[in-house]
Design a protein around this motif. Structure first.
Motif, PDB file in Angstrom:
ATOM      1  N   ASP A   1      37.247  39.030  31.202  1.00 44.34           N
ATOM      2  CA  ASP A   1      36.883  37.649  31.481  1.00 44.34           C
ATOM      3  C   ASP A   1      37.868  36.663  30.883  1.00 44.34           C
ATOM      4  O   ASP A   1      37.815  35.467  31.172  1.00 44.34           O
ATOM      5  CB  ASP A   1      35.478  37.349  30.940  1.00 44.34           C
ATOM      6  CG  ASP A   1      34.416  38.068  31.747  1.00 44.34           C
ATOM      7  OD1 ASP A   1      34.745  38.469  32.883  1.00 44.34           O
ATOM      8  OD2 ASP A   1      33.289  38.227  31.245  1.00 44.34           O
TER       9      ASP A   1
ATOM     10  N   GLU B   1      41.603  35.223  30.529  1.00 48.14           N
ATOM     11  CA  GLU B   1      42.846  35.220  31.285  1.00 48.14           C
ATOM     12  C   GLU B   1      43.973  35.749  30.415  1.00 48.14           C
ATOM     13  O   GLU B   1      44.213  35.245  29.313  1.00 48.14           O
ATOM     14  CB  GLU B   1      43.168  33.809  31.772  1.00 48.14           C
ATOM     15  CG  GLU B   1      42.164  33.285  32.781  1.00 48.14           C
ATOM     16  CD  GLU B   1      42.586  31.950  33.318  1.00 48.14           C
ATOM     17  OE1 GLU B   1      43.659  31.476  32.908  1.00 48.14           O
ATOM     18  OE2 GLU B   1      41.859  31.403  34.142  1.00 48.14           O
TER      19      GLU B   1
ATOM     20  N   SER C   1      40.003  31.010  27.423  1.00 45.07           N
ATOM     21  CA  SER C   1      39.961  29.730  28.130  1.00 45.07           C
ATOM     22  C   SER C   1      38.521  29.246  28.224  1.00 45.07           C
ATOM     23  O   SER C   1      37.627  30.001  28.591  1.00 45.07           O
ATOM     24  CB  SER C   1      40.537  29.893  29.541  1.00 45.07           C
ATOM     25  OG  SER C   1      40.328  28.723  30.287  1.00 45.07           O
TER      26      SER C   1
ATOM     27  N   SER D   1      37.719  26.472  30.057  1.00 42.22           N
ATOM     28  CA  SER D   1      37.655  25.546  31.191  1.00 42.22           C
ATOM     29  C   SER D   1      36.456  25.892  32.060  1.00 42.22           C
ATOM     30  O   SER D   1      36.338  27.006  32.571  1.00 42.22           O
ATOM     31  CB  SER D   1      38.944  25.632  32.012  1.00 42.22           C
ATOM     32  OG  SER D   1      38.796  24.912  33.216  1.00 42.22           O
TER      33      SER D   1
ATOM     34  N   VAL E   1      35.797  24.610  34.980  1.00 42.32           N
ATOM     35  CA  VAL E   1      36.243  24.720  36.374  1.00 42.32           C
ATOM     36  C   VAL E   1      36.735  26.130  36.652  1.00 42.32           C
ATOM     37  O   VAL E   1      36.427  26.744  37.680  1.00 42.32           O
ATOM     38  CB  VAL E   1      37.346  23.682  36.668  1.00 42.32           C
ATOM     39  CG1 VAL E   1      37.906  23.892  38.083  1.00 42.32           C
ATOM     40  CG2 VAL E   1      36.807  22.268  36.512  1.00 42.32           C
ATOM     41  N   GLU E   2      37.537  26.681  35.687  1.00 43.31           N
ATOM     42  CA  GLU E   2      38.044  28.034  35.874  1.00 43.31           C
ATOM     43  C   GLU E   2      36.909  29.053  35.865  1.00 43.31           C
ATOM     44  O   GLU E   2      36.905  30.012  36.633  1.00 43.31           O
ATOM     45  CB  GLU E   2      39.054  28.350  34.771  1.00 43.31           C
ATOM     46  CG  GLU E   2      40.333  27.511  34.868  1.00 43.31           C
ATOM     47  CD  GLU E   2      41.269  27.767  33.701  1.00 43.31           C
ATOM     48  OE1 GLU E   2      40.920  28.620  32.858  1.00 43.31           O
ATOM     49  OE2 GLU E   2      42.333  27.135  33.638  1.00 43.31           O
ATOM     50  N   LYS E   3      35.954  28.877  34.945  1.00 43.62           N
ATOM     51  CA  LYS E   3      34.804  29.780  34.915  1.00 43.62           C
ATOM     52  C   LYS E   3      34.009  29.710  36.218  1.00 43.62           C
ATOM     53  O   LYS E   3      33.552  30.716  36.751  1.00 43.62           O
ATOM     54  CB  LYS E   3      33.900  29.423  33.732  1.00 43.62           C
ATOM     55  CG  LYS E   3      34.465  29.833  32.379  1.00 43.62           C
ATOM     56  CD  LYS E   3      34.457  31.347  32.245  1.00 43.62           C
ATOM     57  CE  LYS E   3      34.909  31.769  30.862  1.00 43.62           C
ATOM     58  NZ  LYS E   3      34.932  33.232  30.713  1.00 43.62           N
ATOM     59  N   GLU E   4      33.844  28.500  36.720  1.00 39.25           N
ATOM     60  CA  GLU E   4      33.103  28.320  37.962  1.00 39.25           C
ATOM     61  C   GLU E   4      33.827  28.994  39.116  1.00 39.25           C
ATOM     62  O   GLU E   4      33.218  29.704  39.924  1.00 39.25           O
ATOM     63  CB  GLU E   4      32.944  26.818  38.227  1.00 39.25           C
ATOM     64  CG  GLU E   4      32.085  26.487  39.428  1.00 39.25           C
ATOM     65  CD  GLU E   4      31.942  24.990  39.612  1.00 39.25           C
ATOM     66  OE1 GLU E   4      31.005  24.586  40.300  1.00 39.25           O
ATOM     67  OE2 GLU E   4      32.785  24.242  39.069  1.00 39.25           O
ATOM     68  N   SER E   5      35.147  28.825  39.204  1.00 39.92           N
ATOM     69  CA  SER E   5      35.939  29.466  40.258  1.00 39.92           C
ATOM     70  C   SER E   5      35.841  30.983  40.151  1.00 39.92           C
ATOM     71  O   SER E   5      35.696  31.691  41.154  1.00 39.92           O
ATOM     72  CB  SER E   5      37.400  29.015  40.156  1.00 39.92           C
ATOM     73  OG  SER E   5      37.506  27.618  40.274  1.00 39.92           O
ATOM     74  N   ASP E   6      35.905  31.476  38.912  1.00 37.83           N
ATOM     75  CA  ASP E   6      35.860  32.912  38.700  1.00 37.83           C
ATOM     76  C   ASP E   6      34.521  33.499  39.139  1.00 37.83           C
ATOM     77  O   ASP E   6      34.460  34.558  39.767  1.00 37.83           O
ATOM     78  CB  ASP E   6      36.114  33.207  37.217  1.00 37.83           C
ATOM     79  CG  ASP E   6      36.315  34.695  36.956  1.00 37.83           C
ATOM     80  OD1 ASP E   6      37.044  35.334  37.752  1.00 37.83           O
ATOM     81  OD2 ASP E   6      35.746  35.216  35.989  1.00 37.83           O
TER      82      ASP E   6
ATOM     83  N   ARG F   1      34.423  33.581  42.970  1.00 35.07           N
ATOM     84  CA  ARG F   1      35.263  34.663  43.503  1.00 35.07           C
ATOM     85  C   ARG F   1      34.578  36.025  43.331  1.00 35.07           C
ATOM     86  O   ARG F   1      34.568  36.855  44.242  1.00 35.07           O
ATOM     87  CB  ARG F   1      36.610  34.675  42.771  1.00 35.07           C
ATOM     88  CG  ARG F   1      37.550  33.537  43.146  1.00 35.07           C
ATOM     89  CD  ARG F   1      38.948  33.832  42.645  1.00 35.07           C
ATOM     90  NE  ARG F   1      39.834  32.691  42.832  1.00 35.07           N
ATOM     91  CZ  ARG F   1      40.086  31.782  41.897  1.00 35.07           C
ATOM     92  NH1 ARG F   1      39.499  31.895  40.705  1.00 35.07           N
ATOM     93  NH2 ARG F   1      40.880  30.773  42.136  1.00 35.07           N
TER      94      ARG F   1
ATOM     95  N   LEU G   1      37.528  23.883  45.457  1.00 39.16           N
ATOM     96  CA  LEU G   1      38.333  24.715  44.573  1.00 39.16           C
ATOM     97  C   LEU G   1      39.437  25.479  45.298  1.00 39.16           C
ATOM     98  O   LEU G   1      40.144  26.287  44.683  1.00 39.16           O
ATOM     99  CB  LEU G   1      37.425  25.704  43.841  1.00 39.16           C
ATOM    100  CG  LEU G   1      36.319  25.051  42.963  1.00 39.16           C
ATOM    101  CD1 LEU G   1      35.379  26.113  42.435  1.00 39.16           C
ATOM    102  CD2 LEU G   1      36.946  24.279  41.815  1.00 39.16           C
TER     103      LEU G   1
END
Length: 408
Positions: free
Chosen positions: A328, A330, A363, A365, A367-372, A375, A406
């Motif tokens: 999880d 990066e 990280s 972030s 936004v990054e967690k949400e994108s991950d 996906r 995103l």
């Protein structure tokens, strides 16, 4: 008369058990003169059931009138229902018959009965108990023989507790309660109704026949339909007039579904109990709770190491969770780096802990967690957005928007 015959006679579409039960109650109570209180949300078809009760009763050859109590001003509703004498109030230039006099021998349907003023409720109670009433401005007692069917879209019992509705009138009207189910509780009927409405409107306006693809059907069925059958019929008419494509997609259908500011009416999965809409805030909460759970697991592992003065066999049991934590995070340059736990063959002291990459700061972030998360959900369900939305606990519409925002 059988339920199917009643459906055909009055144009009722649907096979829901709740709908069939309502029709059966209306059929059983029709031959009597018992007062009926019909409850149900706006647009669910309460007036249709009033016609069923009247047309299948001994009064079917008598007059029938539907009165919306919420549409009559408080100052004139007594005059509308019971009539008035000449000069009873300013503007009463002549005598007027009220609905209870006009419909004598028939049926009167009082819609939105909860909006009736308390004073008028007392007059109505007397009519129900003795068939007597007095015109406004008169002292003469009149007699009438009218069957009363009432309807409301609010909880009358709550109105009684709040002092807005007379308790004695409530129990007098509620001799036989008849509840009309909302459209969201009749999921199996939604597509049947939609096909009937679109067929009627395409014939009426001479437009091409339309149908929904599989994804659009799911959107149609999973929508909450706050306006019930009336709203569904209006949307079917819009599609029949405005759309020229033979097949309607989910994206096209969503443009005809109103988006409320609070999000309560967005397409969403409905269980037996209503749920609040899920938004970006809920996704962030999910991310934070997952992070907290991971931190708790990590603390347990560290405490286990400290307590036993080194690495213990229980530490190896959590190797999968540790690797998940590292996945999880990066890892620039080499995302395949893993934290591994190995047990040497000739070492009785415990386990060797090795990793092939130096530790990096996680990280945080959102936004990054949400994108991950999005996906992973799409990958897990092989790109099926409906299943991915259910996994994330959000609506399909929200998932569409997040994918676009995103650039996923």
């Amino acid at each position: 008369m059988e339920i199917q015959e009643i459906k055909q006679r009055f144009g009722i579409i649907g096979n829901s058990p709740l709908l069939n039960r309502a029709i059966n109650i209306a059929n059983q109570v029709s031959p009597t003169d018992i007062s009926v209180l019909i409850t149900g949300e706006s647009g669910s078809g309460k007036e249709v059931f009033s016609h069923i009760i009247h047309q299948m009763s001994p009064r079917k050859h008598g007059p029938f009138i539907a009165v919306n109590c919420g549409a009559i001003p408080e100052g004139t509703i007594d005059s509308e229902l019971f009539g008035h004498e000449k000069g009873a109030y300013t503007g009463a230039v002549g005598e007027r018959k009220g609905y209870f006099e006009t419909v004598n021998g028939g049926t009167i349907f009082l819609d939105e009965i909860a909006e009736m003023p308390l004073g008028t409720q007392a007059r109505l109670l007397r009519v129900l108990e003795s068939g007597q009433y007095i015109k406004v401005g008169s002292s003469k007692v009149e007699k009438t023989n009218v069957r009363v069917i009432a309807a409301t879209n609010v909880d009358v019992y709550d109105a009684v507790k709040n002092g807005k509705f007379r308790e004695d009138l409530y129990y007098r009207l509620n001799t036989v309660p008849l509840r009309i189910p909302p459209l969201r509780d009749r999921k199996e009927d939604i597509y049947l109704l939609f096909r009937k409405f679109t067929s009627d409107f395409t014939d009426k306006y001479r437009t091409p026949a339309i149908q929904l693809d599989e994804e659009a059907q799911q959107v149609l069925i999973n929508y909450s339909w706050p306006g019930n059958v009336r709203q569904l019929k209006n949307m079917a008419e819009q599609l029949a007039v405005l759309e020229r494509d033979h097949v309607i997609t989910a994206q096209t259908l969503l443009t005809y579904i109103p988006q409320e500011a609070n999000g309560k009416n967005l397409p969403m999965r409905l269980d037996n109990q209503p749920k609040e809409d899920f938004s970006e805030r809920d996704i962030l909460y999910k991310v934070l709770f997952d992070m907290k759970r991971d931190m708790v697991e990590l603390k347990k592992l560290v405490a286990d190491i400290i307590e036993h003065g080194g690495v213990t066999p229980s530490f190896a049991n959590h190797s999968q969770a540790i690797n998940q934590l590292y996945r999880d995070i990066e890892m620039p340059g080499n995302p395949d780096q893993q934290f591994t736990i190995q047990q040497p063959v000739n070492n009785n002291d415990g386990y060797n802990i090795t990793h092939d990459a130096e530790e990096v700061e996680e990280s945080l972030s959102l936004v990054e967690k949400e994108s991950d998360l999005i996906r992973k959900a799409l990958k897990k369900h092989k790109g099926k957005r409906k299943l991915a939305a259910n996994e994330l606990g959000i609506s399909e519409r929200t998932l569409y928007r997040k994918i676009k925002e995103l650039n996923l």
